[in-house]
Design a protein around this motif. Structure first.
Motif, PDB file in Angstrom:
ATOM      1  N   VAL A 136      14.386 -16.462  19.512  1.00  0.00           N
ATOM      2  CA  VAL A 136      13.521 -15.912  20.546  1.00  0.00           C
ATOM      3  C   VAL A 136      14.178 -14.687  21.175  1.00  0.00           C
ATOM      4  O   VAL A 136      13.568 -13.609  21.308  1.00  0.00           O
ATOM      5  CB  VAL A 136      13.204 -16.958  21.625  1.00  0.00           C
ATOM      6  N   LEU A 137      15.430 -14.816  21.575  1.00  0.00           N
ATOM      7  CA  LEU A 137      16.117 -13.721  22.258  1.00  0.00           C
ATOM      8  C   LEU A 137      16.358 -12.515  21.357  1.00  0.00           C
ATOM      9  O   LEU A 137      16.337 -11.376  21.820  1.00  0.00           O
ATOM     10  CB  LEU A 137      17.437 -14.223  22.846  1.00  0.00           C
ATOM     11  N   ASP A 138      16.554 -12.766  20.072  1.00  0.00           N
ATOM     12  CA  ASP A 138      16.768 -11.642  19.148  1.00  0.00           C
ATOM     13  C   ASP A 138      15.539 -10.768  18.994  1.00  0.00           C
ATOM     14  O   ASP A 138      15.628  -9.625  18.529  1.00  0.00           O
ATOM     15  CB  ASP A 138      17.205 -12.173  17.771  1.00  0.00           C
ATOM     16  N   GLY A 139      14.382 -11.301  19.406  1.00  0.00           N
ATOM     17  CA  GLY A 139      13.158 -10.524  19.326  1.00  0.00           C
ATOM     18  C   GLY A 139      12.841  -9.738  20.577  1.00  0.00           C
ATOM     19  O   GLY A 139      11.775  -9.132  20.679  1.00  0.00           O
ATOM     20  N   LEU A 140      13.795  -9.696  21.522  1.00  0.00           N
ATOM     21  CA  LEU A 140      13.567  -9.024  22.790  1.00  0.00           C
ATOM     22  C   LEU A 140      14.490  -7.830  22.948  1.00  0.00           C
ATOM     23  O   LEU A 140      15.611  -7.823  22.410  1.00  0.00           O
ATOM     24  CB  LEU A 140      13.810 -10.008  23.950  1.00  0.00           C
ATOM     25  N   PRO A 141      14.059  -6.830  23.718  1.00  0.00           N
ATOM     26  CA  PRO A 141      14.916  -5.673  23.929  1.00  0.00           C
ATOM     27  C   PRO A 141      16.063  -5.994  24.895  1.00  0.00           C
ATOM     28  O   PRO A 141      15.948  -6.853  25.762  1.00  0.00           O
ATOM     29  CB  PRO A 141      13.970  -4.641  24.556  1.00  0.00           C
ATOM     30  N   ASP A 142      17.155  -5.271  24.722  1.00  0.00           N
ATOM     31  CA  ASP A 142      18.293  -5.441  25.632  1.00  0.00           C
ATOM     32  C   ASP A 142      17.974  -4.843  27.004  1.00  0.00           C
ATOM     33  O   ASP A 142      18.466  -5.304  28.015  1.00  0.00           O
ATOM     34  CB  ASP A 142      19.546  -4.769  25.058  1.00  0.00           C
ATOM     35  N   ARG A 195       8.823 -20.641  19.295  1.00  0.00           N
ATOM     36  CA  ARG A 195       9.831 -20.258  18.306  1.00  0.00           C
ATOM     37  C   ARG A 195      10.029 -18.753  18.159  1.00  0.00           C
ATOM     38  O   ARG A 195      10.917 -18.327  17.433  1.00  0.00           O
ATOM     39  CB  ARG A 195       9.461 -20.855  16.944  1.00  0.00           C
ATOM     40  N   THR A 196       9.193 -17.961  18.818  1.00  0.00           N
ATOM     41  CA  THR A 196       9.295 -16.510  18.688  1.00  0.00           C
ATOM     42  C   THR A 196       9.304 -15.860  20.062  1.00  0.00           C
ATOM     43  O   THR A 196       8.875 -16.461  21.055  1.00  0.00           O
ATOM     44  CB  THR A 196       8.112 -15.938  17.888  1.00  0.00           C
ATOM     45  N   ALA A 197       9.780 -14.606  20.093  1.00  0.00           N
ATOM     46  CA  ALA A 197       9.768 -13.858  21.352  1.00  0.00           C
ATOM     47  C   ALA A 197       8.349 -13.677  21.861  1.00  0.00           C
ATOM     48  O   ALA A 197       8.093 -13.807  23.070  1.00  0.00           O
ATOM     49  CB  ALA A 197      10.440 -12.503  21.147  1.00  0.00           C
ATOM     50  N   ASP A 198       7.419 -13.414  20.962  1.00  0.00           N
ATOM     51  CA  ASP A 198       6.026 -13.224  21.381  1.00  0.00           C
ATOM     52  C   ASP A 198       5.473 -14.487  22.030  1.00  0.00           C
ATOM     53  O   ASP A 198       4.815 -14.422  23.074  1.00  0.00           O
ATOM     54  CB  ASP A 198       5.177 -12.832  20.170  1.00  0.00           C
ATOM     55  N   ALA A 199       5.756 -15.644  21.433  1.00  0.00           N
ATOM     56  CA  ALA A 199       5.273 -16.901  22.005  1.00  0.00           C
ATOM     57  C   ALA A 199       5.894 -17.145  23.376  1.00  0.00           C
ATOM     58  O   ALA A 199       5.210 -17.568  24.312  1.00  0.00           O
ATOM     59  CB  ALA A 199       5.596 -18.062  21.070  1.00  0.00           C
ATOM     60  N   ALA A 253       5.240  -9.819  31.762  1.00  0.00           N
ATOM     61  CA  ALA A 253       6.175 -10.483  30.854  1.00  0.00           C
ATOM     62  C   ALA A 253       6.568  -9.583  29.696  1.00  0.00           C
ATOM     63  O   ALA A 253       7.675  -9.699  29.157  1.00  0.00           O
ATOM     64  CB  ALA A 253       5.555 -11.775  30.333  1.00  0.00           C
ATOM     65  N   THR A 254       5.688  -8.662  29.316  1.00  0.00           N
ATOM     66  CA  THR A 254       5.981  -7.798  28.176  1.00  0.00           C
ATOM     67  C   THR A 254       7.113  -6.823  28.461  1.00  0.00           C
ATOM     68  O   THR A 254       7.654  -6.224  27.544  1.00  0.00           O
ATOM     69  CB  THR A 254       4.728  -7.010  27.760  1.00  0.00           C
TER      70      THR A 254
END
Length: 221
Positions: free
Chosen positions: A215-221, A191-195, A3-4
């Motif tokens: 959530v999505l803003d905390g993930l890489p493109d 509420r977060t990308a990590d969660a 998932a990471t």
């Protein structure tokens, strides 16, 4: 794949972008649909009173027996059938949590079967078990009942129960129980990308989010 290593677009494809607040207006729902298209998520999930809904390019999901689950099974079935007639392709039903707490899993099975039969086998049926309110044994038995009743997913939470929302432990237990036969939707308090990534790592195949952008803003493109 871990998932990471998931990208923004891969996680977006797992999201039901959700607005179920009692005070939600038709304008807020239209904004939800616009944001869902911008974020390129999989589905929007709204209250049944907001149907029919114009949301081209998105799957439309709704809820029945929400949020308490203490509705007569026939009422849940009728609500689900009407929702499908009005364009919902996915139905998230709340079980009778009290029956599960009491260990009356036959009642839980009958409740789910009533909704499944009311909508047929084409629409996707997700079963909300309110996992934070149940001991592990009940989580396992309710997931088995959902599978036996022909559900497509088990889902952790409504997000409205005082016991809390999704947890990694519950998601993992649910995923182990259904063994890939059903999907697992994690919802409530993510509420977060990590969660979100931790829920996916635990076995979630769908996410119910009201704060999808954060959530999505905390993930890489």
């Amino acid at each position: 794949m871990s998932a990471t290593t998931l990208t923004r677009s891969q996680v977006a494809a797992m999201i039901d972008h959700t607005l179920l607040a009692p005070e939600a207006s038709s304008q807020a729902v239209r904004a939800l649909v616009d944001e869902a298209r911008e974020l390129d998520v999989y589905a929007v999930c709204v209250s049944p009173s907001m149907l029919p809904l114009r949301a081209e390019g998105l799957v439309i999901a709704t809820v029945v027996g929400f949020p308490s689950g203490k509705h007569h099974s026939l009422i849940k079935g009728a609500e689900a059938r009407l929702a499908v007639e009005e364009g919902a392709r996915e139905v998230d039903m709340v079980i009778d949590i009290g029956a599960a707490v009491a260990g009356d899993y036959n009642a839980v099975l009958a409740d789910i079967l009533t909704v499944r039969e009311a909508i047929g086998f084409d629409p996707v049926l997700k079963v909300i078990i309110e996992s934070a309110a149940l001991p592990d044994e009940a989580i396992v038995e309710v997931c088995r009942a959902a599978a036996n009743a022909g559900a497509n997913f088990v889902k952790t939470s409504t997000g409205f129960h005082p016991a809390g929302g999704a947890s990694e432990h519950a998601v993992r237990l649910m995923a182990e129980t259904v063994g890939g036969r059903l999907g697992v939707k994690a919802s409530g308090g993510i509420r977060t990308a990590d969660a979100a990534l931790r829920m996916i790592e635990a076995g979630a195949t769908r996410l119910g989010l009201s704060g999808s952008r954060a959530v999505l803003d905390g993930l890489p493109d």
